[in-house]
Design an enzyme around this catalytic site. Structure first.
Site, PDB file in Angstrom:
ATOM      1  N   ASP A   1       0.840  -1.194   0.000  1.00 44.40           N
ATOM      2  CA  ASP A   1       0.000   0.000   0.000  1.00 44.40           C
ATOM      3  C   ASP A   1       0.881   1.253   0.000  1.00 44.40           C
ATOM      4  OD1 ASP A   1      -2.123   1.776   0.274  1.00 44.40           O
ATOM      5  OD2 ASP A   1      -3.180   0.498   1.690  1.00 44.40           O
TER       6      ASP A   1
ATOM      7  N   CYS B   1      -6.164   4.179  -3.876  1.00 42.26           N
ATOM      8  CA  CYS B   1      -6.282   2.809  -3.365  1.00 42.26           C
ATOM      9  C   CYS B   1      -7.397   1.947  -3.951  1.00 42.26           C
ATOM     10  CB  CYS B   1      -6.469   2.869  -1.854  1.00 42.26           C
ATOM     11  SG  CYS B   1      -5.248   3.863  -0.985  1.00 42.26           S
TER      12      CYS B   1
ATOM     13  N   LYS C   1      -6.296  -5.451   3.526  1.00 43.10           N
ATOM     14  CA  LYS C   1      -7.186  -4.353   3.150  1.00 43.10           C
ATOM     15  C   LYS C   1      -8.180  -4.781   2.069  1.00 43.10           C
ATOM     16  CE  LYS C   1      -6.755   0.391   1.357  1.00 43.10           C
ATOM     17  NZ  LYS C   1      -5.795   1.505   1.253  1.00 43.10           N
TER      18      LYS C   1
ATOM     19  N   HIS D   1     -11.470  -2.480   1.085  1.00 44.40           N
ATOM     20  CA  HIS D   1     -11.720  -1.153   0.504  1.00 44.40           C
ATOM     21  C   HIS D   1     -12.570  -1.193  -0.762  1.00 44.40           C
ATOM     22  CE1 HIS D   1      -9.891   3.151  -0.105  1.00 44.40           C
ATOM     23  NE2 HIS D   1     -11.084   3.165   0.471  1.00 44.40           N
TER      24      HIS D   1
ATOM     25  N   HIS E   1       0.857   2.514   3.993  1.00 39.41           N
ATOM     26  CA  HIS E   1      -0.143   3.580   4.084  1.00 39.41           C
ATOM     27  C   HIS E   1      -0.041   4.273   5.442  1.00 39.41           C
ATOM     28  CE1 HIS E   1      -4.041   5.587   3.879  1.00 39.41           C
ATOM     29  NE2 HIS E   1      -4.219   5.137   2.635  1.00 39.41           N
TER      30      HIS E   1
ATOM     31  N   ASN F   1      -0.631   2.013  -5.778  1.00 41.86           N
ATOM     32  CA  ASN F   1      -0.473   3.338  -6.404  1.00 41.86           C
ATOM     33  C   ASN F   1       0.919   3.847  -6.056  1.00 41.86           C
ATOM     34  OD1 ASN F   1      -2.883   3.853  -3.994  1.00 41.86           O
ATOM     35  ND2 ASN F   1      -0.867   4.770  -3.646  1.00 41.86           N
TER      36      ASN F   1
ATOM     37  N   LYS G   1       1.186   9.721  -5.257  1.00 38.99           N
ATOM     38  CA  LYS G   1      -0.187   9.271  -5.027  1.00 38.99           C
ATOM     39  C   LYS G   1      -1.176  10.429  -5.210  1.00 38.99           C
ATOM     40  CE  LYS G   1      -3.162   7.195  -1.481  1.00 38.99           C
ATOM     41  NZ  LYS G   1      -3.245   6.678  -0.097  1.00 38.99           N
TER      42      LYS G   1
END
Length: 536
Positions: free
Chosen positions: A33, A71, A123, A125, A226, A285, A301
């Site tokens: 991430d 994300c 994750k 999401h 992240h 990303n 990002k």
């Protein structure tokens, strides 16, 4: 024995051999991430990631692998085989914004067509307002992880820093341990355990108990790196000379991720699964402009520059042909290509219908393994249409944070339309490592509040002199990967060719998932249980 008889016997034996079922490969897909372009040891030796480096250098490094700028849309591309705009994700959604249920996700096909055991860790999401949106209702046998974009690495609380004036009206634990149709929250059972340790432990347990006769698909979406910037001290201590603290902590998060991957690969070997495993690694990303490094690429990002869209990725494992090991492939690839590529490796013919928009991905295995030309010639990064209108870049009352333009690639040419986001170039790692250079006041690392935790320019409208707003830009990113030379006026024919194609593909995308904040019922559930979970 006559030649004719020998030929007949040979053909018969060949038919018998070909009729025997071949063992399907295990697939382990690790998604990091917010990992920057220069945030791996094989690109910058100052980063301590020996396992990632060894895996990358013994496989095929994907040099032109493209992702979305943030994300959730990236993760949806992996699961659907479409560009984000072709399943309605033009940006990160709210908690109501699940990937539409009329798209068949990758694990669903692997499980239903070839009997794969499918497990998601980390994750998600991709929506959770109802059970039907959650991982175990969309093709996964089990899910251990969290629903939102982020959370505290130790307490697993979302949002990690809560302000009741912000978009989220409540705060709670976001951790889930589901099997089949049983959606189960964990409560504070794992409080104070670093998430990378938890995710690795669960992955090791799944691997150790996996029946060898059944193929495995393990989707391991780590929280690292992240925000919030958090890592155990023993990892941060590996970087005593790195400044400022935000960068030092971020580097520690990379090393914690690397240790997790080391333990997962060791578990695969101990179980005897490694020899039949395809191991994939990618970022979702580019790295956030702050603690990450995307050098020498522009932006990061949330931007449509190469620093936001061009991501680290590689394919490795014993199933990579010996001739391909240790190579770098420069073919154009998008993360939606995993969908048809992995289905093909699992001996699954792509169904004629897997959703209301056709699959955008291509099967990349043969090209990547042979080092030949990519079957892909273009990428729609972000369209310009009614669901993502670049005109907000010029209207003073409608300016958005981050980027609000569009981008499209054809071959090595890239069209950037509207405000592409913060257009800074990251610092040269060799300069930033020089102890004689004062790094403590670098604009690259610090946000307006000085924390270094979030992206520079978060919520700041585009400057009046931002490139590509008044006139779309054209770059040849194969020759100019840093996007320093806008050639839109010197290459008018190519500029018009891309602009015409961009307008055409923008017009045919999927309606945007409504960007609506959930009502009070979501927080009523959080207040009554202490945890985030489906509420509809």
């Amino acid at each position: 024995m006559t030649a004719a008889v020998l030929l007949l016997l040979s053909l018969l034996l060949s038919c018998i051999s070909n009729s025997e079922p071949q063992k399907l490969p295990n697939i382990v897909h690790v998604v990091a991430d917010d990992l920057g372009w220069a945030d791996v040891g094989y690109r910058d030796s100052q980063v301590i990631s020996p396992t990632i480096d060894e895996l990358a250098n013994s496989g095929v490094i994907l040099q032109r692998f493209y992702v979305f700028k943030e994300c959730a849309p990236s993760r949806g591309s992996i699961m659907t085989g479409r560009y984000p705009a072709n399943f309605g994700y033009y940006k990160n959604p709210t908690d109501l914004g699940n990937v539409p249920l009329n798209f068949t996700l990758l694990p669903d096909l692997l499980r239903s067509k070839k009997g794969y055991a499918t497990h998601a860790i980390g994750k998600w999401h991709l929506g959770f307002h109802s059970d039907a949106c959650t991982p175990t209702y969309r093709g996964f046998d089990s899910f251990f992880g969290y629903y939102h974009a982020d959370e505290d690495y130790y307490t697993h609380v979302f949002p990690p820093k809560w302000n009741h004036h912000g978009p989220f009206k409540c705060q709670g634990i976001d951790f889930n341990n589901s099997t089949g149709k049983n959606v189960h929250v964990t409560g504070n059972k794992f409080n104070e355990t670093y998430s990378a340790f938890l995710f690795t432990d669960v992955a090791e347990r799944i691997i150790s108990t996996h029946p060898e006769e059944k193929p495995l698909y393990l989707y391991l979406a780590y929280q690292n790196c992240h925000g919030p910037l958090q890592a155990p001290e023993r990892f941060i201590a590996k970087y005593p000379h790195v400044k400022p603290k935000s960068r030092r902590t971020y580097c520690g998060m990379i090393s914690a991720l690397d240790e997790g991957i080391q333990n997962v690969t060791r578990a695969l070997k101990q179980k005897g699964l490694w020899e039949n495993t395809i191991f994939l690694f990618q970022t979702d990303n580019g790295g956030p402009i702050g603690a990450a490094r995307n050098y020498p690429l522009r932006g990061g990002k949330f931007t449509l520059w190469e620093g936001g869209l061009r991501g680290n990725a590689f394919i490795t494992g014993p199933l990579v042909p010996k001739s391909a090991r240790g190579t770098k492939w420069h073919g154009l690839m998008h993360e939606s290509d995993w969908y048809p590529t992995l289905l093909s490796l699992a001996n699954i013919t792509l169904p004629s219908y897997t959703g209301p928009r056709p699959v955008d991905g291509y099967n990349m295995w043969s090209a990547a393994m042979s080092g030949s030309h990519s079957p892909r010639h273009e990428i729609l990064h972000q369209p310009n249409n009614q669901w993502n209108n670049a005109s907000v870049c010029t209207h003073p009352e409608l300016r958005q944070k981050h980027s609000c333009g569009g981008a499209f690639m054809k071959g090595g040419y890239k069209l950037v339309f509207g405000y592409a986001g913060n257009d800074v170039w990251g610092p040269d790692p060799t300069v930033m490592a020089d102890p004689n250079v004062d790094q403590s006041h670098s604009d690259w690392y610090y946000t307006k509040d000085g924390t270094g935790n979030d992206e520079v320019g978060h919520g700041v409208p585009p400057p009046s002199n931002a490139p590509c707003v008044e006139h779309p830009c054209l770059f040849n990113v194969f020759e100019d990967p840093e996007e320093r030379n806008d050639i839109s006026r010197s290459h008018r024919a190519k500029y018009k060719e891309l602009l015409d194609r961009f307008e055409k593909v923008s017009a045919g995308t999927y309606p945007g998932v409504p960007f609506i904040r959930p009502g009070p019922k979501e927080c009523e559930v959080v207040h009554s249980t202490g945890s985030w979970q489906p509420w509809d």
